[in-house]
Design an enzyme around this catalytic site. Structure first.
Site, PDB file in Angstrom:
ATOM      1  N   CYS A  45       0.939  -1.203  -0.152  1.00  0.00           N
ATOM      2  CA  CYS A  45      -0.195   0.131   0.143  1.00  0.00           C
ATOM      3  C   CYS A  45       0.893   1.291   0.031  1.00  0.00           C
ATOM      4  O   CYS A  45       1.946   1.085  -0.472  1.00  0.00           O
ATOM      5  CB  CYS A  45      -1.029   0.047   1.119  1.00  0.00           C
ATOM      6  SG  CYS A  45      -0.167  -0.144   2.710  1.00  0.00           S
ATOM      7  N   ASN A  56       2.336   1.398   4.637  1.00  0.00           N
ATOM      8  CA  ASN A  56       2.449  -0.022   4.952  1.00  0.00           C
ATOM      9  C   ASN A  56       2.447   0.273   6.524  1.00  0.00           C
ATOM     10  O   ASN A  56       2.916  -0.435   7.463  1.00  0.00           O
ATOM     11  CB  ASN A  56       4.080  -0.182   4.834  1.00  0.00           C
ATOM     12  CG  ASN A  56       4.342  -1.728   5.184  1.00  0.00           C
ATOM     13  OD1 ASN A  56       5.401  -2.150   5.772  1.00  0.00           O
ATOM     14  ND2 ASN A  56       3.327  -2.559   5.154  1.00  0.00           N
ATOM     15  N   CYS A  72      -1.538   0.575   7.390  1.00  0.00           N
ATOM     16  CA  CYS A  72      -2.882   0.340   7.331  1.00  0.00           C
ATOM     17  C   CYS A  72      -3.408  -0.984   6.553  1.00  0.00           C
ATOM     18  O   CYS A  72      -3.540  -1.996   7.099  1.00  0.00           O
ATOM     19  CB  CYS A  72      -3.594   1.346   6.708  1.00  0.00           C
ATOM     20  SG  CYS A  72      -3.267   3.101   8.125  1.00  0.00           S
ATOM     21  N   ARG A  73      -3.440  -0.612   5.389  1.00  0.00           N
ATOM     22  CA  ARG A  73      -3.898  -1.782   4.319  1.00  0.00           C
ATOM     23  C   ARG A  73      -3.173  -3.032   4.373  1.00  0.00           C
ATOM     24  O   ARG A  73      -3.378  -4.160   4.494  1.00  0.00           O
ATOM     25  CB  ARG A  73      -4.221  -1.217   3.183  1.00  0.00           C
ATOM     26  CG  ARG A  73      -5.534  -0.242   3.089  1.00  0.00           C
ATOM     27  CD  ARG A  73      -5.579   0.377   1.786  1.00  0.00           C
ATOM     28  NE  ARG A  73      -4.399   1.445   1.833  1.00  0.00           N
ATOM     29  CZ  ARG A  73      -4.323   2.184   0.424  1.00  0.00           C
ATOM     30  NH1 ARG A  73      -4.970   2.131  -0.451  1.00  0.00           N
ATOM     31  NH2 ARG A  73      -3.276   3.055   0.436  1.00  0.00           N
ATOM     32  N   SER A  74      -1.874  -2.814   3.925  1.00  0.00           N
ATOM     33  CA  SER A  74      -0.887  -3.956   3.675  1.00  0.00           C
ATOM     34  C   SER A  74      -0.469  -4.662   4.972  1.00  0.00           C
ATOM     35  O   SER A  74      -0.519  -6.035   4.668  1.00  0.00           O
ATOM     36  CB  SER A  74       0.259  -3.511   2.683  1.00  0.00           C
ATOM     37  OG  SER A  74       1.124  -2.490   3.364  1.00  0.00           O
ATOM     38  N   ASP A 118      -8.535   3.437   1.284  1.00  0.00           N
ATOM     39  CA  ASP A 118      -7.596   3.869   2.247  1.00  0.00           C
ATOM     40  C   ASP A 118      -8.312   4.360   3.312  1.00  0.00           C
ATOM     41  O   ASP A 118      -9.146   5.315   3.449  1.00  0.00           O
ATOM     42  CB  ASP A 118      -6.735   4.895   1.761  1.00  0.00           C
ATOM     43  CG  ASP A 118      -5.557   5.301   2.595  1.00  0.00           C
ATOM     44  OD1 ASP A 118      -5.505   4.844   3.672  1.00  0.00           O
ATOM     45  OD2 ASP A 118      -4.538   6.257   2.108  1.00  0.00           O
TER      46      ASP A 118
END
Ligand code: 4NP
Length: 173
Positions: free
Chosen positions: A29, A32, A34-36, A144
């Site tokens: 993301c 690095n 939150c999402r990934s 996001d």
């Protein structure tokens, strides 16, 4: 009697065969945090449940949060799903990632464009959107959640968990 299977001639050859057969998955993301890392945690969990041998990591296209643990809201969403991601630390995508990993999954279109622009010519990694794995969500982005409320992180966890189950199916098919 069937012939003896051919054995690797050296430790190096043995290691190369094993490591070439093992999928290596990188989730990417922007930050690095939150999402990934949520995707990494969800996929580690699903891969472990399935007994899948696989290398797993995550990274950001940006380096602002290098060395930081996942965002507190991401840690809480993963924990609510039964997964502890507090030991993960952010890092930036590196050029050698494009050879080290067999599959690189981008969370959104911008991550995908940035990864494709960075990828050295001839690198082996297959680079796609994570939600391309999910039937009916092809081409969609994992939103996001960074500027959103805590409930956004629960949606992110759902998206990355669904994609992780699809990825386990793909790798075990
Ligand atoms: P991520 O979310 O890409 O899912 O880790 C973000 C984290 C940090 C920032 C933006 C998005 N930021 O602007 O610092």
């Amino acid at each position: 009697m069937p012939g003896k299977p051919e054995l690797p001639r050296s430790h190096e050859e043995c290691f190369r065969r094993v490591s070439e057969a093992t999928p290596a998955i990188l989730f990417v993301c922007l930050g690095n945090i939150c999402r990934s890392p949520l995707a990494e945690g969800a996929f580690r969990h699903e891969a472990q449940l399935a007994g899948l041998e696989v290398e797993i990591d995550s990274a950001g296209t940006g380096g602002w949060h290098q060395g930081e643990p996942p965002d507190q809201r991401a840690r809480a969403a993963a924990k609510a799903g039964g997964v502890d991601i507090s030991n993960l630390r952010a890092r930036q995508v590196r050029l050698d990632d494009f050879d080290r990993f067999t599959h690189i999954f981008a969370m959104d279109e911008q991550n995908l464009a940035d990864l494709k622009a960075m990828a050295p010519a001839g690198s082996k990694a297959e680079i796609t959107l994570l939600l391309d794995l999910v039937s009916g969500r092809e081409g969609a982005s994992v939103s996001d959640p960074y500027y959103g409320g805590e409930e956004m992180f629960d949606y992110t966890w759902e998206d990355v968990s669904t994609a992780s189950r699809a990825l386990v199916e793909k790798l075990t098919a």
